[in-house]
Design a protein around this motif. Structure first.
Motif, PDB file in Angstrom:
ATOM      1  N   ALA C  95     -60.401  33.812 -36.607  1.00 18.87           N
ATOM      2  CA  ALA C  95     -59.869  32.676 -35.851  1.00 18.87           C
ATOM      3  C   ALA C  95     -58.895  31.876 -36.704  1.00 18.87           C
ATOM      4  O   ALA C  95     -57.810  31.505 -36.246  1.00 18.87           O
ATOM      5  N   ALA C  96     -59.261  31.630 -37.973  1.00 12.41           N
ATOM      6  CA  ALA C  96     -58.390  30.823 -38.831  1.00 12.41           C
ATOM      7  C   ALA C  96     -57.072  31.543 -39.083  1.00 12.41           C
ATOM      8  O   ALA C  96     -55.998  30.952 -39.031  1.00 12.41           O
ATOM      9  N   LYS C  97     -57.166  32.855 -39.352  1.00 11.04           N
ATOM     10  CA  LYS C  97     -55.946  33.595 -39.677  1.00 11.04           C
ATOM     11  C   LYS C  97     -54.979  33.621 -38.499  1.00 11.04           C
ATOM     12  O   LYS C  97     -53.783  33.404 -38.661  1.00 11.04           O
ATOM     13  N   THR C  98     -55.506  33.891 -37.284  1.00 12.47           N
ATOM     14  CA  THR C  98     -54.608  34.076 -36.144  1.00 12.47           C
ATOM     15  C   THR C  98     -54.091  32.753 -35.606  1.00 12.47           C
ATOM     16  O   THR C  98     -53.050  32.729 -34.960  1.00 12.47           O
ATOM     17  N   ALA C  99     -54.811  31.647 -35.880  1.00 10.03           N
ATOM     18  CA  ALA C  99     -54.323  30.353 -35.376  1.00 10.03           C
ATOM     19  C   ALA C  99     -53.097  29.894 -36.152  1.00 10.03           C
ATOM     20  O   ALA C  99     -52.276  29.146 -35.616  1.00 10.03           O
ATOM     21  N   ALA C 100     -52.957  30.344 -37.419  1.00  5.21           N
ATOM     22  CA  ALA C 100     -51.889  29.799 -38.265  1.00  5.21           C
ATOM     23  C   ALA C 100     -50.488  30.074 -37.720  1.00  5.21           C
ATOM     24  O   ALA C 100     -49.699  29.132 -37.565  1.00  5.21           O
ATOM     25  N   PRO C 101     -50.124  31.342 -37.389  1.00  2.00           N
ATOM     26  CA  PRO C 101     -48.757  31.530 -36.893  1.00  2.00           C
ATOM     27  C   PRO C 101     -48.512  30.825 -35.568  1.00  2.00           C
ATOM     28  O   PRO C 101     -47.405  30.309 -35.343  1.00  2.00           O
ATOM     29  N   ILE C 102     -49.539  30.769 -34.705  1.00  2.00           N
ATOM     30  CA  ILE C 102     -49.350  30.108 -33.408  1.00  2.00           C
ATOM     31  C   ILE C 102     -49.125  28.612 -33.616  1.00  2.00           C
ATOM     32  O   ILE C 102     -48.199  28.015 -33.058  1.00  2.00           O
ATOM     33  N   GLY C 103     -49.974  28.019 -34.463  1.00  2.25           N
ATOM     34  CA  GLY C 103     -49.799  26.598 -34.751  1.00  2.25           C
ATOM     35  C   GLY C 103     -48.450  26.328 -35.391  1.00  2.25           C
ATOM     36  O   GLY C 103     -47.777  25.334 -35.073  1.00  2.25           O
ATOM     37  N   ALA C 104     -48.025  27.235 -36.294  1.00  2.00           N
ATOM     38  CA  ALA C 104     -46.739  27.047 -36.960  1.00  2.00           C
ATOM     39  C   ALA C 104     -45.612  27.075 -35.938  1.00  2.00           C
ATOM     40  O   ALA C 104     -44.665  26.284 -36.016  1.00  2.00           O
ATOM     41  N   CYS C 105     -45.706  27.992 -34.947  1.00  2.00           N
ATOM     42  CA  CYS C 105     -44.669  28.063 -33.916  1.00  2.00           C
ATOM     43  C   CYS C 105     -44.600  26.760 -33.131  1.00  2.00           C
ATOM     44  O   CYS C 105     -43.510  26.245 -32.860  1.00  2.00           O
ATOM     45  N   PHE C 106     -45.770  26.220 -32.758  1.00  2.00           N
ATOM     46  CA  PHE C 106     -45.755  24.970 -31.998  1.00  2.00           C
ATOM     47  C   PHE C 106     -45.203  23.829 -32.844  1.00  2.00           C
ATOM     48  O   PHE C 106     -44.481  22.960 -32.343  1.00  2.00           O
ATOM     49  N   THR C 107     -45.523  23.842 -34.152  1.00  2.00           N
ATOM     50  CA  THR C 107     -44.993  22.799 -35.024  1.00  2.00           C
ATOM     51  C   THR C 107     -43.479  22.893 -35.104  1.00  2.00           C
ATOM     52  O   THR C 107     -42.767  21.881 -35.006  1.00  2.00           O
ATOM     53  N   LEU C 108     -42.984  24.125 -35.249  1.00  2.00           N
ATOM     54  CA  LEU C 108     -41.539  24.337 -35.303  1.00  2.00           C
ATOM     55  C   LEU C 108     -40.884  23.841 -34.009  1.00  2.00           C
ATOM     56  O   LEU C 108     -39.857  23.152 -34.033  1.00  2.00           O
ATOM     57  N   LEU C 109     -41.529  24.171 -32.862  1.00  2.00           N
ATOM     58  CA  LEU C 109     -40.956  23.751 -31.583  1.00  2.00           C
ATOM     59  C   LEU C 109     -40.981  22.239 -31.453  1.00  2.00           C
ATOM     60  O   LEU C 109     -40.061  21.642 -30.886  1.00  2.00           O
ATOM     61  N   ALA C 110     -42.048  21.610 -31.965  1.00  2.00           N
ATOM     62  CA  ALA C 110     -42.094  20.148 -31.915  1.00  2.00           C
ATOM     63  C   ALA C 110     -40.920  19.570 -32.697  1.00  2.00           C
ATOM     64  O   ALA C 110     -40.276  18.614 -32.254  1.00  2.00           O
ATOM     65  N   LEU C 111     -40.618  20.177 -33.858  1.00  2.00           N
ATOM     66  CA  LEU C 111     -39.494  19.688 -34.664  1.00  2.00           C
ATOM     67  C   LEU C 111     -38.165  19.925 -33.956  1.00  2.00           C
ATOM     68  O   LEU C 111     -37.311  19.037 -33.895  1.00  2.00           O
ATOM     69  N   VAL C 112     -38.010  21.140 -33.392  1.00  2.00           N
ATOM     70  CA  VAL C 112     -36.728  21.471 -32.757  1.00  2.00           C
ATOM     71  C   VAL C 112     -36.502  20.605 -31.524  1.00  2.00           C
ATOM     72  O   VAL C 112     -35.437  19.986 -31.359  1.00  2.00           O
ATOM     73  N   THR C 113     -37.511  20.515 -30.640  1.00  2.00           N
ATOM     74  CA  THR C 113     -37.328  19.697 -29.436  1.00  2.00           C
ATOM     75  C   THR C 113     -37.166  18.228 -29.822  1.00  2.00           C
ATOM     76  O   THR C 113     -36.419  17.501 -29.177  1.00  2.00           O
ATOM     77  N   GLY C 114     -37.861  17.817 -30.886  1.00  2.00           N
ATOM     78  CA  GLY C 114     -37.711  16.434 -31.339  1.00  2.00           C
ATOM     79  C   GLY C 114     -36.289  16.140 -31.767  1.00  2.00           C
ATOM     80  O   GLY C 114     -35.727  15.091 -31.428  1.00  2.00           O
ATOM     81  N   SER C 115     -35.667  17.082 -32.494  1.00  2.00           N
ATOM     82  CA  SER C 115     -34.313  16.786 -32.954  1.00  2.00           C
ATOM     83  C   SER C 115     -33.314  16.912 -31.803  1.00  2.00           C
ATOM     84  O   SER C 115     -32.318  16.197 -31.771  1.00  2.00           O
ATOM     85  N   LEU C 116     -33.618  17.794 -30.826  1.00  2.00           N
ATOM     86  CA  LEU C 116     -32.735  17.880 -29.659  1.00  2.00           C
ATOM     87  C   LEU C 116     -32.873  16.627 -28.790  1.00  2.00           C
ATOM     88  O   LEU C 116     -31.965  16.275 -28.043  1.00  2.00           O
TER      89      LEU C 116
END
Lengths: 67, 222, 255
Positions: C95-116
């Motif tokens: 669970a810990a291993k597979t959550a990391a890339p998904i969480g990272a993607c959402f974090t990246l999207l939060a940053l991208v949509t935030g700057s847009l």
């Protein structure tokens, strides 16, 4: 009336935000699915060569103990 | 306690005899601080204003260079396993090695900082804060660095990975170290509040980081 | 015998998980699609434009859920890491291993949509605002976790090392948040336009909550799928290992 201009001026940013999100999420889902497919084929391949897990081997012998 | 001090003394003796790590870190610190004005331009007013940030960031990078060696040699030749079998709990082993790193690298870098500050035209009233905040912050850098070193022990490209793991954790130390210095140079925020938070961060790190480091070391020893 | 039973137990839980995941996934996927379509409809056709931000408020309907999932993803990792360190549960590792890339993607999207969102609102793509900066540091923590997973080959060792790092990170997140807030107030006394207006009207709040629910479901759909794959991957690796062992034994017998 709003202080800022409406969708007309900022439509690009809104579509870009939604577009990038859709793209990234679709990419993530696609990657997960491709990865799943790959592991499935590997497992099938191994089973076809007669290498299988102890539990499934026991099942094929008809021993209900494994469940 | 005796085992702890003797381990620290042993590590210091080794660091002294090898000598390379200290001079490399100091040389790196000097080069980074000296090369930044080449990129930023020779305007002394600008340099004076951003000197605290430059000195702190360069210090972090210079400390990072040496931090992955904390456990490396002892792990290679098996000494670490013997030390782990000894009377000292692994938590204190990690603390001792981090302390030795602080004394051998952190203190020299702190003492070198005022000399480099001259190059950056740091205001004269800030020199004592520079030394004070760095002396307070560098233990946290060494102890967090030891944690990173324990996590990446035995991995091929440990150094780069270590930087990625540890640099985000350094953010609070950097922020409050620079904030305390800016409080003295430009004001208006009080110096003491930033400085006391920096002390709190360092103390908490000294207590907590060895526990995590020991857990990571156990992984590598089994 | 006890060793065989031990291995059986270790396999049994993942097996039960696989069954459970197969039952839940179709339902959860349907729910996600339903919520997402409803949320998008409300966001684009029903929600009014904000009196202050005009139509760009539509970005909020995805930006806020992403930011919330960025934090929830790290919480999932932290809880799973505690599970994997204390109970040595193999599924917690997965669970810990597979959550990391998904969480990272959402974090990246939060940053991208935030700057847009920031470009039309603040005039720049990036401001060193306290929230943006701490989310950026959270993104770095995710990257570190993923890099550590990649660097250590043996899965159980990698799992425990990553668990230690994840817990250290979660202890640090409040401190980082606090220090970034402090840093920000020092450097930007005239703060950028606050996004939380007087109070959010329900015509905006409802689509926001539905979108948040939709993306939370999406997170768990992806997480379950990725966990299933990870279990398969470990089976494949284990089988390949035993196969190699068996081949070695037969060759040794022949010699």
């Amino acid at each position: 009336m709003s202080v800022f201009p409406d969708l007309g001026d900022h439509a690009g940013f809104i579509w870009m935000a939604y577009g990038v999100s859709a793209l990234v999420l679709a990419g993530l889902i696609g990657w997960i699915r491709i990865d799943a497919r790959r592991q499935m084929t590997l497992l099938d391949d191994l089973e076809a060569r007669g290498i299988r897990r102890r539990s499934s081997r026991a099942k094929s012998k008809g021993a209900s103990k494994a469940r | 306690m005796k085992a702890f001090t003797s381990l620290v003394a042993r590590d210091l003796r080794l660091a002294w005899r090898e000598g390379g790590a200290i001079s490399t870190a100091l040389g790196f610190y000097l080069v980074v601080v000296a090369i930044l004005p080449l990129g930023l331009g020779p305007d002394l007013n600008l340099l004076a204003r951003i000197a605290p940030g430059i000195l702190w960031v360069a210090l972090l990078l210079a400390a990072l260079l040496s931090v992955d060696r904390i456990f490396h040699n002892d792990h290679e030749d098996g000494t670490l396993e013997i030390i782990a079998l000894g009377p000292l709990p692994l938590e204190l082993v990690a603390a001792a090695k981090a302390t030795a790193h602080w004394i051998s690298i952190g203190i020299p870098l702190t003492l070198a900082a005022p000399i480099l500050a001259l190059l950056l035209n740091l205001p004269a009233n800030a020199f004592w804060v520079l030394v004070l905040t760095m002396a307070t912050g560098t233990p946290a850098i060494s102890f967090l660095g030891a944690l990173g070193a324990a996590l990446t022990l035995g991995l091929g490209r440990g150094g780069l990975l270590l930087a990625l793991l540890i640099l985000p954790l350094y953010a609070p130390v950097l922020i409050f170290g620079v904030a305390a210095m800016n409080a003295v140079i430009t004001g208006p925020s009080p110096f003491l509040s930033s400085y006391l938070i920096l002390c709190a961060i360092t103390l908490a790190t000294i207590v907590l980081a060895p526990i995590a480091s020991a857990a990571a070391l156990r992984l590598n020893l089994n | 015998m006890t060793q065989a039973e031990g291995t059986f137990n270790r396999l049994a839980n993942p097996t039960r998980f696989m069954g459970l995941a197969s039952t839940i996934l179709p339902w959860l996927t349907c729910l996600t699609a339903l919520l997402l379509l409803t949320g998008l409809y409300l966001a684009f056709f029903v929600a009014p434009e904000d009196y202050q931000q005009g139509h760009t408020v539509k970005i909020m309907f995805i930006h806020v859920p992403f930011a919330w999932l960025a934090m929830m993803g790290y919480s999932v990792i932290t809880i799973a890491s505690i599970g994997s360190l204390i109970w040595r549960h193999p599924m917690a590792d997965v669970a810990a291993k597979t959550a990391a890339p998904i969480g990272a993607c959402f974090t990246l999207l939060a940053l991208v949509t935030g700057s847009l969102w920031g470009k039309p609102m603040w005039g720049t793509y990036w401001v060193w605002d306290a929230r943006l900066t701490s989310v950026l540091l959270l993104f770095f923590l995710y990257l570190g976790l993923m890099a550590l997973w990649q660097a250590i080959e043996e899965p159980s060792r990698a799992g425990r090392a990553a668990a230690i790092l994840a817990i250290v990170g979660s202890v640090n997140i409040p401190i980082i948040k606090f220090s970034v807030d402090w840093w920000n107030t020092l450097h930007q006394p005239a703060s950028v336009a606050k996004l939380d207006g007087p109070s959010i009207h329900s015509s905006i709040l409802t689509p926001l909550l539905i979108m948040a629910a939709a993306f939370t479901c999406l997170f768990f759909v992806m997480h379950l799928m990725a966990m299933r794959t990870e279990v398969l991957r470990r089976r494949v690796q284990a089988l390949q290992l035993t196969h190699v062992d068996a081949a070695g034994v037969t060759q040794g017998a022949r010699a």
